[in-house]
Design a protein around this motif. Structure first.
Motif, PDB file in Angstrom:
ATOM      1  N   UNK A  10      39.079  41.643  43.511  1.00 38.09           N
ATOM      2  CA  UNK A  10      38.792  42.296  44.789  1.00 38.09           C
ATOM      3  C   UNK A  10      37.304  42.113  45.117  1.00 38.09           C
ATOM      4  N   UNK A  11      37.002  41.401  46.196  1.00 32.95           N
ATOM      5  CA  UNK A  11      35.606  41.158  46.552  1.00 32.95           C
ATOM      6  C   UNK A  11      35.150  39.741  46.280  1.00 32.95           C
ATOM      7  N   UNK A  12      35.978  38.932  45.644  1.00 30.86           N
ATOM      8  CA  UNK A  12      35.660  37.515  45.524  1.00 30.86           C
ATOM      9  C   UNK A  12      35.650  36.953  46.937  1.00 30.86           C
ATOM     10  N   UNK A  27      44.745  30.069  45.344  1.00 29.85           N
ATOM     11  CA  UNK A  27      43.959  31.265  45.056  1.00 29.85           C
ATOM     12  C   UNK A  27      44.906  32.331  44.523  1.00 29.85           C
ATOM     13  N   UNK A  57      45.157  36.223  42.694  1.00 29.25           N
ATOM     14  CA  UNK A  57      44.416  37.434  42.357  1.00 29.25           C
ATOM     15  C   UNK A  57      44.534  37.722  40.864  1.00 29.25           C
ATOM     16  N   UNK A  73      47.467  39.789  39.928  1.00 33.50           N
ATOM     17  CA  UNK A  73      48.756  39.091  39.848  1.00 33.50           C
ATOM     18  C   UNK A  73      48.876  38.329  38.534  1.00 33.50           C
ATOM     19  N   UNK A  88      47.393  39.066  35.757  1.00 35.47           N
ATOM     20  CA  UNK A  88      47.549  39.992  34.632  1.00 35.47           C
ATOM     21  C   UNK A  88      49.015  40.436  34.524  1.00 35.47           C
ATOM     22  N   UNK A 148      36.284  42.425  32.432  1.00 33.50           N
ATOM     23  CA  UNK A 148      37.117  43.363  31.674  1.00 33.50           C
ATOM     24  C   UNK A 148      38.595  43.090  31.961  1.00 33.50           C
ATOM     25  N   UNK A 149      38.923  42.876  33.233  1.00 31.71           N
ATOM     26  CA  UNK A 149      40.292  42.519  33.611  1.00 31.71           C
ATOM     27  C   UNK A 149      40.755  41.290  32.827  1.00 31.71           C
ATOM     28  N   UNK A 153      40.831  41.991  28.813  1.00 33.48           N
ATOM     29  CA  UNK A 153      41.893  42.895  28.379  1.00 33.48           C
ATOM     30  C   UNK A 153      43.263  42.366  28.807  1.00 33.48           C
TER      31      UNK A 153
END
Lengths: 240, 955
Positions: free
Chosen positions: A12-14, A33, A35, A38, A40, A72-73, A76
């Motif tokens: 979010x924010x890229x 592209x 996200x 998605x 994860x 972190x996303x 993890x």
């Protein structure tokens, strides 16, 4: 020849994901592209791609430090898949915020601190490819790359830049003007294998000659396009 | 404090906290290297004349509440602190320091990030907050530290601070399905009406209050607070443009006598209708103007002001100003592609003693505003390209912030909804107590207490949430029947406007909240940012909701459009407002206003005597209004999207000022040029001539970079003083007259505009301070071939320099007067040049033929400054033999409009002259001696020109 499937990982924010897509498509990749959220949810999706980009921007609004939350996303939620991707020799590039993400995720050495002058800075810079680098992204490029920077946290920090260079991990250096106080003028570094590259400047914003600020006065030209990095990455992915 | 970047379904702050309170942990994080924020404080203190305050350190504080094990604290530390850059400590610091944290209820997105981090790590926490810690050396007394923090660091409107360790406060309170309050209005006399008006800060006119009273008297009931507030918002100057729609009775002016003039907005509309340009798709309706230069692609244009909020909280005000205008473009179903900003500040070197009570210092305002624009534009991922920065003492208490946005879309029919039965969906951030009554606040005059009472009017921006809004809405154009943004007035304006002629039924309980405890009217009026309202046919509701969920932005269905032409608002099912939409939108009595038209001198032309023109040139280049704005421009990302072909800074060292900027996506041949015209100083002498001149300047700026003068669309933005003063309204009327006159002559239609009035400040001495008449014109024009753009930097020695346009003795409002002092008789302000449109057409033809090497418009500082800028941009000299006027001062420094300097290769001169006819004057040529030679002027080194231009302080 079939197109190289390339993934642009966005949080979010890229916000330079579309610019990277333009660059990749120009060199014959089939870029999508996706996200991080998605990815994860479906980590095995990553395996469908031969080349990965972590694009620039302000993922998670730079909260608590640029790149930290998206890293972190990835660590993890996607750590194993990312490591497998790199281990398979598939090229990865992190640009600007993507570079910050890859260092925070420990896929690249060092860290990126606040610019020495303390401010966000947008200007064109000249990058010298380091001849001894093991990076597959800069391989064979001898002419300097011209492209803009646009960041507030791009000061590269590393405790031992000499050994980093000796290991061939310094891929790009700022020529004449070091815009942010990076140690040893380092603009881009790679992992020991050379398939992962991180850099603060935006090669995706110099993919056609017209984008160069002085193209009307003979500035830039094909040899200095940022596009050349993407050509290398896609060629490498194709040869895998 | 929900923030949709971070999904926390069991949001702790939404659940009333039950005792006992969990233990609080605090992590203090210092930077290993010098923290740039510390240097900013030291520099800022020195700039404000506080002297050397010694070494300052800045640290971040993270608070987490909960029963957390030592091991989990270590894990949090491992993620939150990067050992190569920082060191962190869970023990509270023992050294002295000032600690700052946000006021309860103000959005703390870093705290949301902390919660997200804990969640990812599987560490259970109850609450999180963040803060900043400033450590001063022993030389700084606590009183001094307070002053530094108040002047330079914290803003009491959104933050609080303490010496020693601060404890954040989390908003408490329970949700109440509060009932509406009924306001006894039916039988109120005018005095009572006045009291209600003042008490609730409605800022309604007396006759409007009477109209409201009579309306409710005829219904046989009293209004609720929600109804009254909705009317006040909808009828505010900000939303209703009462002055621009007023009937004006005018006296004075060059002809004298009395005359009733057409409402100002109608004049602009009639002008656009009469010009009837084939590329205009929509003008003066909806959120933005729409044009179509190239078949298949429409362009949306909008520019807004955000003056009052920026005066009170510069960062937040400018930040949300940019956010608002981007939503305007999104609100007409276009994808934003670029941002513009024009900023007006008081002098950066204003002595503290001269700063009026209650005002922030211009330096602080400038720093906050620039940071606010940069933060929003950079984070949302749009290039901030065109702009201007103006300094004048009159802007000290009333800084002006104009933000513009341009968007593109594939050509499609404009949305015609909403239709009865369509669902009302709010997309974006949650609603909080931010920005309550912004529309009425912005319609008020400020005074020393404004900062305190207007605290709730300040909005806090979240650019990433708006980025997600763009991601969700671009491509969804076929799913909704109408769209608008939540701006001033919040839902009351957005839903109220959409409900015109249809009616709507809204349940406030369905509106997502940031925190509990909001009254119904607060939810209805909140100007919480980053929200859009869409009208969605029932069959598309799930598609819209799914799109939003995918990108991570919230969407809530809050009601439906009804077809009964009544705006019904409910809380807990019970109606709290039932307003006839016809009364809401058409019930406002037209304002009747008096104007005293100005009678400017247009006859007595007075020149100037300049003892040392070379020195004057260098002084002009160093004047803050003319000097380089590089320090600001570099803080904006002007490269993102890869479409910026002509940048705001150009030339050999990328430090020359461009006239306009040009955008063209990498694979597209045609481009868009953006040019700005603004000059309040002419307006002090002749508002009509000023308006004409700034329209000319905006158009000339786009022509200079290669745009087609026959394909130009204009935006107008007026920032004026209180129009209830007849002389002020007279100046406004004269300016509108000048705008329309210029639009007709240049055949360039206005497609959108915005006025911001009441830019005045009443000092504690009771004196009124108004801004000078500030009209910003934005020109957006078609560039047929983006590969053939022209810039002002001189290209090669030996090339011939020519002047297009005629020079007259026109010094009123000139920058020469600013650097040498204004004489008693100022003479005339620059007058219209009727030949200019034809000159621009011919020049464009020459550019299309590839005959022009460089080109620069002549504006502030006159010919000498324009030529000097071309020299420094190209790092080449010029040898001038002929000037544009016999009077040396006029030739060099007069600011006559319609003029451009062009550089032509010797072999192209004949061809160029064939196109231009005798409409150009051969001046001399470019040299590589690095010297500017002008007749009657000491030679000046180009290096000295560059130094003067680049010397103008940090901005």
């Amino acid at each position: 020849m079939s197109q190289v499937p390339a993934i642009i990982i966005a949080g979010p924010g890229t916000n330079r994901d579309a610019d990277v897509r333009d660059a990749l498509e120009l060199v014959g990749a089939d870029a999508r592209i996706v996200l991080a959220s998605e990815l994860i949810e479906r980590p095995r999706l990553l395996g469908d791609y031969r080349l990965a980009v972590v694009a620039g921007g302000f993922s998670y609004a730079d909260s608590l430090g640029a790149g930290r939350m998206l890293a972190l996303d990835l660590v993890v939620g996607l750590g194993e898949e990312m490591r497998a991707f790199v281990a398979a020799g598939r090229p990865v590039i992190g640009i600007c915020n993507g570079f910050q993400v890859l260092t925070r995720a420990r896929l690249l050495p060092g860290a990126l601190g606040h610019n020495a002058q303390g401010r966000f800075d947008c200007r064109w810079v000249v990058l010298d490819p380091v001849p001894r680098s093991t990076s597959i992204w800069t391989k064979g490029i001898e002419d300097p790359i011209h492209c803009p920077i646009a960041h507030g946290e791009g000061r590269y920090v590393h405790p031992d830049p000499e050994s980093l260079a000796a290991a061939g991990q310094v891929a790009l250096r700022y020529r004449s003007t070091n815009p942010n106080g990076s140690v040893a003028d380092i603009a881009g570094v790679c992992d020991p294998s050379g398939v992962v590259l991180g850099l603060m400047p935006h090669p995706e914003n110099h993919i056609v000659a017209r984008q160069h600020p002085r193209h009307c006065r003979g500035g830039g030209g094909p040899a200095h396009l940022g596009l050349r990095l993407f050509e290398n990455g896609v060629r490498h992915a194709k040869e895998l | 404090m929900a923030n949709y970047l971070f999904k926390c379904p069991d949001h702790p702050d939404r659940v009333p906290r039950v005792a006992p309170v969990a233990p609080r942990h605090r992590l203090t994080i210092h930077s290993n290297d010098a923290d740039p924020r510390a240097a900013a404080i030291t520099e800022g203190a020195a700039q404000l004349g506080m002297g050397d305050i010694g070494t300052v350190a800045v640290a971040d504080i993270i608070f987490v509440d909960g029963d957390i094990t030592a091991e989990d604290l270590d894990r949090l530390h491992g993620v939150l602190v990067d050992p190569l850059l920082q060191h962190g400590n869970w023990d509270p610091p023992t050294a002295s320091g000032v600690e700052i944290t946000l006021q309860p209820g103000v959005t703390d997105s870093d705290a949301d990030a902390v919660r997200h981090t804990a969640e990812r790590l599987g560490v259970a926490i109850d609450a999180a907050a963040t803060g900043t810690r400033i450590e001063f050396g022993d030389a700084v007394t606590p009183e001094r530290a307070d002053e530094i923090v108040a002047r330079l660091v914290a803003n009491p409107i959104i933050e609080r601070w303490t010496h020693g360790c601060i404890e954040p406060i989390h908003p408490e309170g329970r949700d109440v399905a509060g009932a509406a309050t009924v306001i006894a209005l039916r039988d109120a006399d005018e005095e009572t009406l006045h009291e209600i008006n003042a008490e609730r800060a409605l800022y309604l006119d007396p006759q409007e209050l009477v109209a409201i009273r009579d309306h409710f008297a005829s219904l046989g009931r009293d209004p609720t607070d929600l109804e009254l507030e909705t009317l006040a918002q909808t009828w505010s100057e900000h939303c209703a443009h009462k002055t621009f729609r007023a009937a004006i009775h005018a006296t004075g002016g060059p002809e004298g006598g009395e005359v009733d003039i057409m409402p100002l907005m109608q004049q602009l509309r009639v002008c656009t209708e009469t010009i009837d340009a084939e590329y205009v798709r929509s003008a003066f309706v909806g959120n933005a103007g729409v044009i179509e230069f190239s078949k298949g692609t429409t362009i949306a244009l909008k520019a807004e002001t955000h003056n009052h909020p920026s005066a009170v909280e510069p960062f937040g005000g400018a930040n949300t100003g940019v956010g608002g205008v981007i939503r305007d473009v999104l609100g007409i179903a276009h994808k934003p592609i670029a941002i513009t900003d024009i900023l007006c500040f008081g002098p950066a070197d204003l002595p503290l003693a001269d700063l009026p009570d209650g005002s922030l210092h211009p330096l602080r305002i400038r720093e906050g505003v620039v940071a606010g624009v940069a933060d929003y534009g950079n984070k949302i991922g749009l290039p901030t390209v065109a702009g201007a920065i103006l300094y004048d003492r009159a802007y000290t208490t009333n800084p002006l912030v104009f933000a513009g946005c341009i968007g593109t879309a594939a050509t499609r029919p404009l949305h015609e909804g909403p239709r009865a039965g369509d669902r009302i969906i709010v997309i974006g951030g949650a609603t909080g107590r931010d920005g309550i009554r912004g529309a009425t606040f912005s319609s008020a005059t400020m005074d020393a207490s404004t900062g305190e009472v207007a605290g709730a009017s300040v909005q806090i921006g979240a650019p990433i949430v708006e980025k997600l809004l763009i991601d969700a809405l671009v491509g969804a154009e076929d799913l909704y029947s109408a769209i608008t943004d939540c701006g001033a007035g919040g839902l009351s304006s957005a839903v109220g406007e959409m409900a015109e002629g249809v009616g709507a039924d809204v349940e406030l309980d369905l509106v997502p909240r940031k925190y509990p405890g909001l009254q119904p009217w607060e939810v209805w009026l909140s100007e919480a940012q980053e929200r859009m309202v869409v009208a969605v046919p029932p069959r598309n509701v799930s598609a819209i909701i799914n799109r939003c969920a995918r990108v991570g932005v919230d969407a809530a269905e809050i009601g439906a459009f009804t077809g009964d032409e009544v705006l019904t608002v409910r809380s807990g099912g019970e109606p709290v407002a039932q307003l006839d939409t016809a009364f809401l939108h058409d019930g406002r009595p037209q304002r009747q206003m008096r104007a005293e038209l100005p009678d400017p001198n247009r006859i007595e032309r007075l020149s100037r005597t300049v003892a040392d023109p070379a020195e004057a040139i260098l002084k002009l280049l160093a004047h803050p209004n003319i000097a380089s704005k590089a320090a600001t421009i570099h803080r904006y990302d002007h490269e993102i999207l890869g479409s910026t072909v002509v940048r705001p800074l150009i030339g050999a060292a990328s430090d020359g000022p461009a006239d306009g900027v040009v955008l063209a996506p990498p694979a597209v041949g045609a481009g868009l040029a953006i040019g700005i015209g603004v000059n309040p100083w002419y307006g002090l002498h002749d508002p009509e001539a000023m308006a004409y001149a700034v329209v000319d300047e905006a158009i000339r700026n786009v022509v200079a970079v290669g745009a087609d003068p026959d394909r130009v669309a204009l935006l107008d933005n007026f920032s004026w003083g209180d129009p209830r003063r007849p002389s002020t309204l007279g100046e406004l009327a004269a300016a509108v007259e000048g705008c329309c006159a210029a639009a007709y002559v240049y055949d360039a239609p206005f497609v959108s505009g915005k006025d911001s009035l009441n830019n005045e400040y009443v000092g504690t001495d009771g004196e009124r301070h108004a801004v000078p008449p500030t009209l910003v014109i934005t020109a957006v024009a078609h560039v047929p071939d983006a590969d053939r753009c022209v810039t002002p930097d001189l290209a090669a020695a030996g090339n011939v320099l020519m002047l297009i346009g005629s020079t007259e003795i026109e010094f009123a409002g000139s920058h020469l007067d600013k650097v040498l002092g204004e004489p008693a008789g100022v003479g005339v302000a620059p007058a219209p040049d009727p030949d200019a449109p034809e000159h621009y057409r011919l020049l464009h033809a020459a550019m299309q033929a590839g005959l022009v090497q460089s080109c620069h418009d002549v504006s502030e500082g006159g010919f000498a400054v324009a030529l000097a800028e071309m020299c420094l941009a190209g790092r080449l000299g010029a040898t001038i033999e002929t000037l544009g006027h016999d009077d040396l001062a006029a030739a060099l420094f007069s600011e006559s409009i319609g003029r451009l300097i062009v550089e032509i290769e010797p072999r192209s001169v004949t061809a160029f002259e064939r196109i231009m006819g005798d409409e150009c004057l051969r001046l001399g040529e470019v040299n590589d001696a690095g010297i500017l030679w002008l007749p009657g002027v000491k030679p000046i080194l180009v290096a000295d020109l560059a130094d003067a231009f680049n010397s103008g302080g940090p901005m």
